[in-house]
Every structure is written in C-alpha cells, then in structure tokens.
Design a protein around this motif. Structure first.
Motif, PDB file in Angstrom:
ATOM      1  N   THR A   6      -8.017  -5.464  12.875  1.00 17.27           N
ATOM      2  CA  THR A   6      -7.635  -6.485  13.845  1.00 17.27           C
ATOM      3  C   THR A   6      -7.025  -7.697  13.158  1.00 17.27           C
ATOM      4  O   THR A   6      -6.311  -8.470  13.774  1.00 17.27           O
ATOM      5  N   ILE A   7      -7.279  -7.850  11.863  1.00 15.50           N
ATOM      6  CA  ILE A   7      -6.767  -8.993  11.115  1.00 15.50           C
ATOM      7  C   ILE A   7      -5.358  -8.746  10.628  1.00 15.50           C
ATOM      8  O   ILE A   7      -4.510  -9.627  10.640  1.00 15.50           O
ATOM      9  N   VAL A   8      -5.085  -7.531  10.167  1.00 16.66           N
ATOM     10  CA  VAL A   8      -3.755  -7.231   9.639  1.00 16.66           C
ATOM     11  C   VAL A   8      -2.990  -6.284  10.554  1.00 16.66           C
ATOM     12  O   VAL A   8      -2.326  -5.368  10.118  1.00 16.66           O
ATOM     13  N   GLY A   9      -3.080  -6.513  11.839  1.00 20.68           N
ATOM     14  CA  GLY A   9      -2.338  -5.702  12.794  1.00 20.68           C
ATOM     15  C   GLY A   9      -0.919  -6.207  12.917  1.00 20.68           C
ATOM     16  O   GLY A   9      -0.466  -7.047  12.167  1.00 20.68           O
ATOM     17  N   THR A  10      -0.178  -5.697  13.918  1.00 23.93           N
ATOM     18  CA  THR A  10       1.215  -6.090  14.124  1.00 23.93           C
ATOM     19  C   THR A  10       1.327  -7.585  14.358  1.00 23.93           C
ATOM     20  O   THR A  10       0.579  -8.162  15.142  1.00 23.93           O
ATOM     21  N   SER A  79      11.099   4.398  -3.160  1.00 28.68           N
ATOM     22  CA  SER A  79       9.765   4.871  -2.801  1.00 28.68           C
ATOM     23  C   SER A  79       9.658   5.068  -1.298  1.00 28.68           C
ATOM     24  O   SER A  79      10.111   4.246  -0.507  1.00 28.68           O
ATOM     25  N   ASN A  80       9.064   6.201  -0.878  1.00 28.17           N
ATOM     26  CA  ASN A  80       8.892   6.446   0.555  1.00 28.17           C
ATOM     27  C   ASN A  80       7.423   6.451   0.962  1.00 28.17           C
ATOM     28  O   ASN A  80       7.088   6.840   2.071  1.00 28.17           O
ATOM     29  N   CYS A  81       6.534   6.048   0.047  1.00 28.75           N
ATOM     30  CA  CYS A  81       5.116   6.056   0.379  1.00 28.75           C
ATOM     31  C   CYS A  81       4.753   4.926   1.350  1.00 28.75           C
ATOM     32  O   CYS A  81       3.629   4.866   1.843  1.00 28.75           O
ATOM     33  N   TRP A  82       5.722   4.042   1.624  1.00 30.25           N
ATOM     34  CA  TRP A  82       5.479   2.928   2.548  1.00 30.25           C
ATOM     35  C   TRP A  82       6.112   3.173   3.916  1.00 30.25           C
ATOM     36  O   TRP A  82       6.182   2.265   4.740  1.00 30.25           O
ATOM     37  N   SER A  83       6.569   4.372   4.176  1.00 30.02           N
ATOM     38  CA  SER A  83       7.339   4.651   5.395  1.00 30.02           C
ATOM     39  C   SER A  83       6.550   4.441   6.686  1.00 30.02           C
ATOM     40  O   SER A  83       7.141   4.207   7.740  1.00 30.02           O
ATOM     41  N   VAL A  84       5.211   4.520   6.623  1.00 30.91           N
ATOM     42  CA  VAL A  84       4.425   4.350   7.854  1.00 30.91           C
ATOM     43  C   VAL A  84       3.950   2.914   8.042  1.00 30.91           C
ATOM     44  O   VAL A  84       3.221   2.608   8.988  1.00 30.91           O
ATOM     45  N   MET A  85       4.369   2.020   7.136  1.00 31.26           N
ATOM     46  CA  MET A  85       3.968   0.618   7.246  1.00 31.26           C
ATOM     47  C   MET A  85       4.419   0.039   8.581  1.00 31.26           C
ATOM     48  O   MET A  85       5.600   0.066   8.934  1.00 31.26           O
ATOM     49  N   SER A  86       3.474  -0.489   9.345  1.00 32.97           N
ATOM     50  CA  SER A  86       3.800  -1.035  10.665  1.00 32.97           C
ATOM     51  C   SER A  86       3.506  -2.523  10.757  1.00 32.97           C
ATOM     52  O   SER A  86       3.740  -3.146  11.784  1.00 32.97           O
ATOM     53  N   TYR A  87       2.994  -3.092   9.676  1.00 34.40           N
ATOM     54  CA  TYR A  87       2.647  -4.513   9.710  1.00 34.40           C
ATOM     55  C   TYR A  87       3.868  -5.367   9.388  1.00 34.40           C
ATOM     56  O   TYR A  87       4.441  -5.265   8.316  1.00 34.40           O
ATOM     57  N   SER A 291      -3.385   9.261  -8.899  1.00 31.17           N
ATOM     58  CA  SER A 291      -2.065   9.724  -8.457  1.00 31.17           C
ATOM     59  C   SER A 291      -1.954   9.847  -6.945  1.00 31.17           C
ATOM     60  O   SER A 291      -0.852   9.873  -6.395  1.00 31.17           O
ATOM     61  N   ASP A 292      -3.097   9.904  -6.271  1.00 30.39           N
ATOM     62  CA  ASP A 292      -3.086  10.036  -4.809  1.00 30.39           C
ATOM     63  C   ASP A 292      -2.468   8.826  -4.122  1.00 30.39           C
ATOM     64  O   ASP A 292      -1.983   8.934  -2.986  1.00 30.39           O
ATOM     65  N   TYR A 293      -2.497   7.678  -4.777  1.00 31.07           N
ATOM     66  CA  TYR A 293      -1.917   6.485  -4.157  1.00 31.07           C
ATOM     67  C   TYR A 293      -0.426   6.695  -3.861  1.00 31.07           C
ATOM     68  O   TYR A 293       0.096   6.184  -2.872  1.00 31.07           O
ATOM     69  N   LEU A 294       0.242   7.450  -4.701  1.00 37.84           N
ATOM     70  CA  LEU A 294       1.673   7.678  -4.525  1.00 37.84           C
ATOM     71  C   LEU A 294       1.972   8.555  -3.310  1.00 37.84           C
ATOM     72  O   LEU A 294       2.981   8.377  -2.634  1.00 37.84           O
ATOM     73  N   THR A 295       1.068   9.490  -3.017  1.00 41.98           N
ATOM     74  CA  THR A 295       1.310  10.441  -1.925  1.00 41.98           C
ATOM     75  C   THR A 295       0.499  10.160  -0.654  1.00 41.98           C
ATOM     76  O   THR A 295       0.836  10.651   0.416  1.00 41.98           O
ATOM     77  N   LYS A 296      -0.556   9.361  -0.779  1.00 41.71           N
ATOM     78  CA  LYS A 296      -1.442   9.128   0.361  1.00 41.71           C
ATOM     79  C   LYS A 296      -1.517   7.669   0.793  1.00 41.71           C
ATOM     80  O   LYS A 296      -2.444   7.265   1.483  1.00 41.71           O
ATOM     81  N   MET A 297      -0.523   6.884   0.384  1.00 44.96           N
ATOM     82  CA  MET A 297      -0.536   5.467   0.746  1.00 44.96           C
ATOM     83  C   MET A 297      -0.462   5.294   2.257  1.00 44.96           C
ATOM     84  O   MET A 297      -0.971   4.317   2.804  1.00 44.96           O
ATOM     85  N   GLY A 298       0.153   6.257   2.941  1.00 40.11           N
ATOM     86  CA  GLY A 298       0.214   6.186   4.400  1.00 40.11           C
ATOM     87  C   GLY A 298      -1.167   6.207   5.012  1.00 40.11           C
ATOM     88  O   GLY A 298      -1.474   5.440   5.932  1.00 40.11           O
ATOM     89  N   ASP A 299      -2.036   7.072   4.499  1.00 41.18           N
ATOM     90  CA  ASP A 299      -3.423   7.140   4.986  1.00 41.18           C
ATOM     91  C   ASP A 299      -4.192   5.874   4.652  1.00 41.18           C
ATOM     92  O   ASP A 299      -5.017   5.398   5.433  1.00 41.18           O
ATOM     93  N   VAL A 300      -3.890   5.325   3.472  1.00 42.93           N
ATOM     94  CA  VAL A 300      -4.557   4.087   3.047  1.00 42.93           C
ATOM     95  C   VAL A 300      -4.170   2.944   3.977  1.00 42.93           C
ATOM     96  O   VAL A 300      -5.007   2.151   4.422  1.00 42.93           O
ATOM     97  N   LEU A 301      -2.882   2.853   4.301  1.00 40.03           N
ATOM     98  CA  LEU A 301      -2.403   1.794   5.183  1.00 40.03           C
ATOM     99  C   LEU A 301      -3.051   1.877   6.570  1.00 40.03           C
ATOM    100  O   LEU A 301      -3.353   0.857   7.196  1.00 40.03           O
ATOM    101  N   MET A 306      -2.685  -1.123   8.934  1.00 41.31           N
ATOM    102  CA  MET A 306      -1.317  -1.549   8.663  1.00 41.31           C
ATOM    103  C   MET A 306      -0.317  -0.398   8.784  1.00 41.31           C
ATOM    104  O   MET A 306       0.872  -0.559   8.503  1.00 41.31           O
ATOM    105  N   GLY A 307      -0.793   0.780   9.153  1.00 42.77           N
ATOM    106  CA  GLY A 307       0.087   1.937   9.251  1.00 42.77           C
ATOM    107  C   GLY A 307       0.043   2.580  10.605  1.00 42.77           C
ATOM    108  O   GLY A 307      -0.974   2.517  11.310  1.00 42.77           O
TER     109      GLY A 307
END
Length: 308
Positions: A6-10, A79-87, A291-301, A306-307
């Motif tokens: 709720t803090i880092v939403g759109t 880099s495309n690991c940020w493609s789901v960033m919605s913030y 190494s997962d940060y490179l491929t799973k950043m979408g899940d992290v976001l 933020m994703g």
C-alpha cells in the motif's frame, strides 16, 4: 509485506499522462522528459567508465523510479527484468559499467558450475542444501579454493559500484530530474549502488540539501546489515527503506567472505533495527540463489507491491 504494497503502489493518474497534465508537471516540478534521459557521463568521472539513464517507460509523472541492475547477461541488450514494474509512470534504468557487470555475471555462473562439481566430489554429504552455505561460519576448503574464479571481477565491481553510487548522489542532489521525488530499486551490485548513494547524501551533505529527493528505496541482496549504518540510510528517505533478503543467497555471503568483510550481510538476513521507515522483506520463497534476481525480479516486485 501487504503493508508495504500500500506504500509503494501506483503513484500517478491518467490525467498526468495527458498534454494538460504534462504541462502541470512541468510548471510545478520542473524537468520533464529531457532531464535524466538526456544525462550521460561525457567524460571519465573518477573510476567510472559508463553512467547513463535509459528510459523504460515514457509517461511523465509527478514521481519517478530509477532501477539499478546487479547482473547483466549482455553488453548489448537492455535489461528486461523490470518489464512488470508498475510503480510510477516514468521509469529509468541506470546503465553503468556494463562490461564489468557482464564479466562479473559470467564469473558468478562459472562459480556455480565449479561449486557444483567440487561439492559433488567430496562435500555433498555435509552440504546437501546449498542454502546452508549462506549462514555457514566454516566454509568448505574446496569452495574457498575457488575464490580465484570470482575474486577479480567482484573486486572491480565492488569499487566501481561504490563510485557509481556516489555519482548518482551528486546527480540527484543537482535535481536534474526536477523537484520530484525519486524511488530507487536495485538488487545485488545495484543495491550496493543505491546504498552508497544514500550514504553519501547523509554523510557529506546537509539535510536541507537531500531532504525530499528520495522517497523510497528498495535494496535486495544488499551489503552490510549494521543497524547504525541503516539508521543513517533511513534519514535519506522520506518514505520507506526496504531490505529484501534471501537466506538462500549463499553466493552473496561467499562474495563478501572473499573480501574479508566481517560485518553481517543484509542480503541474507533482516536488519536488526526498529525504525518506522525500515521494512525487512523475506524473499527466500522466490530467490533460491543470487542469479535468480536477474530472472525473477518480476516476482520480487510483486511482493513489494510494485509489479503488475
């Protein structure tokens, strides 16, 4: 974690993407479009060879987000690991020292391969689960013998990421982006960049100089977890400071072990500090290795809200 979402939403509305909205932003907050996107180091700055902002999302906003990679597979592809960033509707990737990041990433891959072979040979009974290495006090002799695989690329990137962080601090303090709050997000070496950016702000400048510039900062797989240092970092943000960590990230722990860093690493544990700005987020369910940060950043976001 749900509270963090709720803090880092759109942070922006449809109106702000219109011509009228753009005019409001420009008149009220300054620099729209040409600020960061037009910034690039034209000459060497200290030990920095590359520093520029690549626009990821076009729409101008009252707030913007800067993301920082910690790994890179190629020096040619964005880099495309940020493609789901919605913030925020305005997003930039800080592109820095790419050739060194590629070299480091390749070294990490080699380390993983060599480690699998070495442990399978004579240590597999002791370390049947790689994550056990992250918190291990006594590292396998076989593994420590592999430091030559990673030592030089890691040492170079450690020094350069710190220099890049300090330079990022100077860029933000100049308000090239206008009077708009910035959210910083990074993982691994990217988190190290943000770490030293915030630390530079609070240790070398007055509060009135940096206050309100950085709204939120999300550091995943970060450096030291010393509470006193993180308390300083909290002073640099007006919103939230998040420490994303994974107890499975033995590579991160190993990397700092090779450089004889004695303090605990934040990227594998929570920071032991009570501060309303600090949020510890356990990413162990998503991140099984560095190494997962490179491929799973979408899940992290998505965990951070933020994703999309």
């Amino acid at each position: 974690v749900s509270g963090l979402a709720t803090i880092v939403g759109t942070s922006s509305t449809a109106f702000l993407a219109t011509t009228a909205g753009l005019a409001v932003i420009a008149a009220t907050f300054g620099a729209v479009g040409g600020g960061l996107a037009g910034y690039k180091v034209s000459k060497l700055v200290g030990s920095i060879d590359e520093f520029e902002f690549v626009r990821l999302k076009e729409d101008p906003s009252v707030a913007l987000t800067i993301v920082v990679d910690g790994l890179s597979k190629s020096d040619k592809k964005k880099s495309n690991c940020w493609s789901v960033m919605s913030y925020s509707e305005e997003q930039y990737l800080l592109k820095y020292e790419t050739k060194h990041l590629v070299r480091f990433s390749s070294a990490v891959s080699d380390l993983l391969k060599e480690t699998a072979v070495a442990l399978a040979a004579d240590e597999i009974v002791k370390y049947t689960i790689f994550s056990a290495l992250a918190t291990s006090l006594a590292w396998p002799v076989t593994l420590m013998s592999l430091t030559s695989v990673i030592d030089n690329p890691w040492s170079v990137c450690m020094k350069r990421s710190k220099a890049v962080g300090i330079h990022l601090s100077s860029v933000l303090l100049k308000k090239i982006h206008g009077d708009r709050p910035v959210t910083l997000v990074g993982y691994g070496l990217g988190a190290r960049v943000i770490f030293f950016c915030l630390l530079d702000m609070v240790t070398k400048h007055k509060p009135e100089q940096y206050s309100g510039i950085v709204e939120n900062a999300v550091l995943c797989g970060a450096v030291t977890s010393q509470p006193l240092v993180w308390r300083k970092l909290c002073d640099a943000v007006s919103g939230k400071l998040a420490n994303g960590y994974s107890s499975n990230d033995w590579v991160l722990s190993f990397l700092y072990k090779t450089t004889r860093v004695t303090s605990a690493v934040a990227g594998i544990r929570a920071v032991d500090l009570t501060d309303r700005k600090l949020v510890n987020v356990d990413l162990s369910s998503v991140i099984s290795g560095h190494s997962d940060y490179l491929t799973k950043m979408g899940d992290v976001l998505k965990i951070f809200g933020m994703g999309s």
